[in-house]
Motif scaffolding. Structure first.
Motif, PDB file in Angstrom:
ATOM      1  N   ALA A  12     -86.051  60.648  -3.459  1.00 57.62           N
ATOM      2  CA  ALA A  12     -86.070  60.670  -4.927  1.00 57.62           C
ATOM      3  C   ALA A  12     -86.617  61.997  -5.433  1.00 57.62           C
ATOM      4  O   ALA A  12     -87.533  62.050  -6.238  1.00 57.62           O
ATOM      5  CB  ALA A  12     -86.873  59.504  -5.476  1.00 57.62           C
ATOM      6  N   THR A  15     -82.481  65.982  -6.496  1.00 64.87           N
ATOM      7  CA  THR A  15     -81.121  65.736  -5.995  1.00 64.87           C
ATOM      8  C   THR A  15     -80.821  64.242  -5.980  1.00 64.87           C
ATOM      9  O   THR A  15     -79.805  63.793  -6.544  1.00 64.87           O
ATOM     10  CB  THR A  15     -80.970  66.323  -4.570  1.00 64.87           C
ATOM     11  OG1 THR A  15     -81.339  67.698  -4.588  1.00 64.87           O
ATOM     12  CG2 THR A  15     -79.555  66.176  -4.042  1.00 64.87           C
ATOM     13  N   ALA A  43     -90.041  69.197  -2.803  1.00 61.23           N
ATOM     14  CA  ALA A  43     -89.792  70.524  -3.391  1.00 61.23           C
ATOM     15  C   ALA A  43     -89.612  70.428  -4.907  1.00 61.23           C
ATOM     16  O   ALA A  43     -89.907  71.383  -5.634  1.00 61.23           O
ATOM     17  CB  ALA A  43     -88.545  71.130  -2.763  1.00 61.23           C
ATOM     18  N   ASN A  47     -91.836  74.092  -7.904  1.00 60.90           N
ATOM     19  CA  ASN A  47     -90.875  75.202  -7.960  1.00 60.90           C
ATOM     20  C   ASN A  47     -90.941  75.864  -9.327  1.00 60.90           C
ATOM     21  O   ASN A  47     -91.719  75.459 -10.181  1.00 60.90           O
ATOM     22  CB  ASN A  47     -89.459  74.700  -7.636  1.00 60.90           C
ATOM     23  CG  ASN A  47     -88.964  73.693  -8.638  1.00 60.90           C
ATOM     24  OD1 ASN A  47     -88.712  74.030  -9.786  1.00 60.90           O
ATOM     25  ND2 ASN A  47     -88.845  72.446  -8.216  1.00 60.90           N
ATOM     26  N   GLY A 220     -84.351  65.910   1.379  1.00 59.05           N
ATOM     27  CA  GLY A 220     -85.065  67.185   1.398  1.00 59.05           C
ATOM     28  C   GLY A 220     -85.506  67.565   2.799  1.00 59.05           C
ATOM     29  O   GLY A 220     -84.682  67.641   3.724  1.00 59.05           O
ATOM     30  N   GLN A 353     -81.939  73.946  -0.400  1.00 56.82           N
ATOM     31  CA  GLN A 353     -83.089  74.864  -0.358  1.00 56.82           C
ATOM     32  C   GLN A 353     -83.409  75.400  -1.758  1.00 56.82           C
ATOM     33  O   GLN A 353     -84.447  75.163  -2.307  1.00 56.82           O
ATOM     34  CB  GLN A 353     -82.761  75.991   0.610  1.00 56.82           C
ATOM     35  CG  GLN A 353     -81.243  76.296   0.662  1.00 56.82           C
ATOM     36  CD  GLN A 353     -80.898  77.665   1.091  1.00 56.82           C
ATOM     37  OE1 GLN A 353     -81.313  78.633   0.477  1.00 56.82           O
ATOM     38  NE2 GLN A 353     -80.133  77.771   2.171  1.00 56.82           N
TER      39      GLN A 353
HETATM   40  C1  LIG Z   1     -91.484  77.934  -4.288  1.00 54.08           C
HETATM   41  C2  LIG Z   1     -90.152  77.383  -4.737  1.00 54.08           C
HETATM   42  C3  LIG Z   1     -89.572  77.819  -5.925  1.00 54.08           C
HETATM   43  C4  LIG Z   1     -88.325  77.319  -6.329  1.00 54.08           C
HETATM   44  N1  LIG Z   1     -87.825  77.666  -7.546  1.00 54.08           N
HETATM   45  C5  LIG Z   1     -86.664  77.104  -7.981  1.00 54.08           C
HETATM   46  C6  LIG Z   1     -86.175  77.387  -9.282  1.00 54.08           C
HETATM   47  O1  LIG Z   1     -86.806  78.096 -10.075  1.00 54.08           O
HETATM   48  N2  LIG Z   1     -84.994  76.832  -9.644  1.00 54.08           N
HETATM   49  C7  LIG Z   1     -84.281  76.012  -8.816  1.00 54.08           C
HETATM   50  O2  LIG Z   1     -83.206  75.566  -9.191  1.00 54.08           O
HETATM   51  N3  LIG Z   1     -84.751  75.705  -7.581  1.00 54.08           N
HETATM   52  C8  LIG Z   1     -85.925  76.214  -7.161  1.00 54.08           C
HETATM   53  N4  LIG Z   1     -86.427  75.886  -5.936  1.00 54.08           N
HETATM   54  C9  LIG Z   1     -85.663  74.971  -5.093  1.00 54.08           C
HETATM   55  C10 LIG Z   1     -85.821  73.515  -5.530  1.00 54.08           C
HETATM   56  O3  LIG Z   1     -87.177  73.178  -5.661  1.00 54.08           O
HETATM   57  C11 LIG Z   1     -85.145  72.622  -4.494  1.00 54.08           C
HETATM   58  O4  LIG Z   1     -83.839  73.095  -4.259  1.00 54.08           O
HETATM   59  C12 LIG Z   1     -85.042  71.190  -4.984  1.00 54.08           C
HETATM   60  O5  LIG Z   1     -86.267  70.724  -5.477  1.00 54.08           O
HETATM   61  C13 LIG Z   1     -84.578  70.296  -3.835  1.00 54.08           C
HETATM   62  O6  LIG Z   1     -84.590  68.976  -4.301  1.00 54.08           O
HETATM   63  P1  LIG Z   1     -84.304  67.774  -3.316  1.00 54.08           P
HETATM   64  O7  LIG Z   1     -84.310  66.555  -4.149  1.00 54.08           O
HETATM   65  O8  LIG Z   1     -83.087  68.075  -2.518  1.00 54.08           O
HETATM   66  O9  LIG Z   1     -85.527  67.784  -2.301  1.00 54.08           O
HETATM   67  P2  LIG Z   1     -87.006  67.219  -2.534  1.00 54.08           P
HETATM   68  O10 LIG Z   1     -87.480  67.463  -3.896  1.00 54.08           O
HETATM   69  O11 LIG Z   1     -87.832  67.737  -1.419  1.00 54.08           O
HETATM   70  O12 LIG Z   1     -86.814  65.654  -2.408  1.00 54.08           O
HETATM   71  C14 LIG Z   1     -86.567  65.017  -1.197  1.00 54.08           C
HETATM   72  C15 LIG Z   1     -87.295  63.695  -1.231  1.00 54.08           C
HETATM   73  O13 LIG Z   1     -86.990  62.955  -0.049  1.00 54.08           O
HETATM   74  C16 LIG Z   1     -88.127  62.251   0.341  1.00 54.08           C
HETATM   75  N5  LIG Z   1     -88.013  61.904   1.752  1.00 54.08           N
HETATM   76  C17 LIG Z   1     -88.123  62.711   2.835  1.00 54.08           C
HETATM   77  N6  LIG Z   1     -87.985  61.992   3.960  1.00 54.08           N
HETATM   78  C18 LIG Z   1     -87.766  60.714   3.590  1.00 54.08           C
HETATM   79  C19 LIG Z   1     -87.571  59.509   4.293  1.00 54.08           C
HETATM   80  N7  LIG Z   1     -87.568  59.466   5.638  1.00 54.08           N
HETATM   81  N8  LIG Z   1     -87.409  58.366   3.587  1.00 54.08           N
HETATM   82  C20 LIG Z   1     -87.417  58.363   2.231  1.00 54.08           C
HETATM   83  N9  LIG Z   1     -87.617  59.488   1.520  1.00 54.08           N
HETATM   84  C21 LIG Z   1     -87.775  60.646   2.176  1.00 54.08           C
HETATM   85  C22 LIG Z   1     -89.259  63.222   0.050  1.00 54.08           C
HETATM   86  O14 LIG Z   1     -90.500  62.546  -0.068  1.00 54.08           O
HETATM   87  C23 LIG Z   1     -88.812  63.858  -1.237  1.00 54.08           C
HETATM   88  O15 LIG Z   1     -89.329  63.205  -2.376  1.00 54.08           O
HETATM   89  C24 LIG Z   1     -87.657  76.377  -5.503  1.00 54.08           C
HETATM   90  C25 LIG Z   1     -88.253  75.925  -4.329  1.00 54.08           C
HETATM   91  C26 LIG Z   1     -89.490  76.409  -3.951  1.00 54.08           C
HETATM   92  C27 LIG Z   1     -90.139  75.877  -2.722  1.00 54.08           C
END
Ligand SMILES: Cc1cc2nc3c(=O)[nH]c(=O)nc-3n(C[C@H](O)[C@H](O)[C@H](O)COP(=O)(O)OP(=O)(O)OC[C@H]3O[C@@H](n4cnc5c(N)ncnc54)[C@H](O)[C@@H]3O)c2cc1C
Length: 496
Positions: A12, A15, A43, A47, A220, A353
């Motif tokens: 959650a 994405t 992530a 960010n 993530g 990423q």
């Molecule tokens: C320093 C930094 C700066 C950034 N700046 C920007 C920006 O300015 N603009 C931009 O667009 N992007 C930016 N990004 C990138 C952006 O933060 C990520 O691309 C985005 O948050 C990814 O979202 P996600 O939902 O895919 O992953 P996440 O937010 O990591 O979510 C994945 C979720 O899956 C859960 N999970 C993991 N394993 C399991 C499991 N086994 N069972 C159930 N749940 C699980 C985790 O707990 C987590 O909540 C930045 C990233 C960083 C690190």
């Protein structure tokens, strides 16, 4: 008996929540499993919040496609979901002829990716757009479509709208094991509803087992494990860590100012925020998975990089520094958004990423079209609600509306967070939203209590008390964030 869902989404973050929101309009049963005790604790909470326009991903990549499209969708998503979004535009500053050549490449990339109205501009125009930009800059790329958001606010708004349309969120439910229940046969195409497809996965979490016809991997930094458990392809994730610094509010929020990017990151960017703070984001270094430490060298690099772009920036006004990690699929400089080639019924939205925040609405759209291509019939619910009623924001309300709120309930007049002017009633509302806040930081992300200059020095104990009262638990049980982060150890002096 394990509950069966048409679709289970693992993760959650922004994405997973955007995908849940996109699919919630269809006649499907959907469950989101999240390892942490709240939305957006990966992530997506740490960010820069920039809705990058999409001129730097290499044309032809998935990232290029979803970044530009995601940025374009933000206006509509913010309007429907009631989160704050400012489409300010941005400038990439160049300081040399070499930089100008780089800006021309970015401009050409951007045009190929469908980014609108890019233009290389001269110093006078730079100063017109952002008077505080460095006078040393000799050229810049002006990109009017860039914007910014509070990233966790986007994820929370998506989750709330998805929940209002029937999606079930299970938090503190890390996926620990997955059984493939049937032989690995392709999805049946040709008009049959998803509910008539076989149940393929039994997904085990400490909160119980759920069964799914389709599993979407949006986990993530946990995505490689989800893929392995579900019989999907093997990949490895690197942790490209980044530090970020937040400065106190400015009378006028700064336009996002970028340097010419490096091969692995966009470099140190200075930007305003929807609440008029300044953010300096972000460093990029390969570090141990899960490392969320801030490093003196990173913070120094951020402050120096920021001063190059905005020489008059008072970098002593730091209120917070923090770190997050980008989950990068090794050997693939792109997002993995596709059906699994080895496990039918498994779909990946993995390796998001960066820029996953900017891309989220388009990643969700792409996931919908992948499901359709795989033969899933999606029938829109006649009563689905595209709009989320945004919660009251006392600080941003007119005096007249503030008075009405206080008249309706005196708790609107009891200001708990003085920096951000957050009353008790707003905190109570944040706790009782669905999915609501279950920790002090969860309250902060939903209504900004503790987000201001004093960083909760004055209000934390009050927020803790309110959480204990509303969640009907002991203050000793209230968490700062996730598991184990208790704040109060025990009673020193009993009330008489
Ligand atoms: C320093 C930094 C700066 C950034 N700046 C920007 C920006 O300015 N603009 C931009 O667009 N992007 C930016 N990004 C990138 C952006 O933060 C990520 O691309 C985005 O948050 C990814 O979202 P996600 O939902 O895919 O992953 P996440 O937010 O990591 O979510 C994945 C979720 O899956 C859960 N999970 C993991 N394993 C399991 C499991 N086994 N069972 C159930 N749940 C699980 C985790 O707990 C987590 O909540 C930045 C990233 C960083 C690190």
């Amino acid at each position: 008996m394990a509950q069966t869902f048409d679709i289970v989404i693992a993760g959650a973050g922004v994405t997973g929540c955007a995908i849940a929101r996109q699919l919630a309009r269809y006649d499907l049963s959907i469950c989101v499993l999240e390892a942490a005790n709240d939305i957006a604790l990966g992530a997506s909470k740490a960010n820069g919040g920039l809705v990058h326009a999409g001129y730097d991903p290499a044309p032809g990549t998935v990232k290029a496609k979803v970044n530009a499209r995601g940025c374009a969708l933000y206006g509509m998503w913010s309007e429907e979901l009631g989160f704050l979004f400012r489409r300010t535009g941005s400038i990439v500053l160049g300081f040399s002829e070499e930089d100008r050549a780089h800006l021309e490449v970015l401009e050409a990339n951007g045009r190929a990716n469908g980014v609108p109205d890019l233009e290389i501009i001269a110093p006078e125009r730079i100063r017109e757009i952002e008077p505080r930009a460095s006078r040393e800059a000799t050229c810049a790329l002006w990109c009017p479509s860039t914007g910014y958001v509070d990233p966790f606010d986007v994820a929370i708004a998506c989750a709330e709208n998805a929940a209002a349309n029937g999606v079930v969120f299970m938090r503190s439910a890390p996926v620990r094991a997955i059984d493939n229940l049937i032989e690995n046969a392709p999805l049946q195409a040709g008009g049959a509803p998803l509910s008539s497809q076989p149940v393929r996965f039994a997904i085990h979490t400490p909160r119980g087992t759920v069964r799914a016809r389709i599993l979407i991997n949006a986990a993530g930094s946990g995505a490689a494990e989800i893929s392995a458990m579900a019989g999907g392809e093997a990949f490895q994730l690197a942790w490209r860590q980044g530090n970020i610094v937040v400065l106190d509010k400015e009378p006028r929020a700064l336009m996002p100012l970028y340097p010419v990017p490096t091969p692995v990151s966009k470099g140190v960017i200075v930007t305003g925020t929807v609440h008029d703070n300044t953010v300096i984001t972000a460093t990029a270094a390969l570090r141990d998975p899960g490392d969320r430490d801030t490093y003196v060298s990173d913070v120094e690099a951020l402050l120096a990089g920021a001063r190059k772009l905005v020489p008059d920036l008072d970098t002593r006004r730091v209120v917070r520094s923090f770190a997050g990690g980008r989950a990068v699929i090794q050997g693939l400089n792109d997002f993995l958004i596709s059906p699994s080639s080895t496990a039918h019924g498994l779909f990946h939205a993995a390796g998001i990423q960066s820029p996953g925040v900017a891309s989220a609405p388009a990643v969700a759209e792409l996931m919908e079209s992948l499901l359709r291509e795989a033969g899933v019939t999606l029938v829109e619910k006649p009563d689905w609600q595209p709009r989320r009623r945004a919660p009251e924001d006392f600080d941003r309300s007119t005096t007249e509306h503030q008075n009405e709120l206080i008249e309706s309930d005196p708790a609107w007049g009891r200001i708990v967070c003085r920096c951000e002017t957050v009353p008790e009633a707003e905190i109570v509302a944040a706790i009782h939203r669905t999915p609501g806040a279950v920790s002090v930081e969860g309250v902060k992300r939903r209504c900004r209590a503790g987000m201001g200059r004093c960083q909760s020095g004055f209000c934390q104990s009050r927020v803790l008390e309110i959480l204990a009262r509303e969640l009907d638990c002991h203050p000793e049980d209230v968490l700062l964030e996730d598991g184990g982060s208790w704040i109060v150890d025990g009673v020193l002096k009993e009330d008489r």
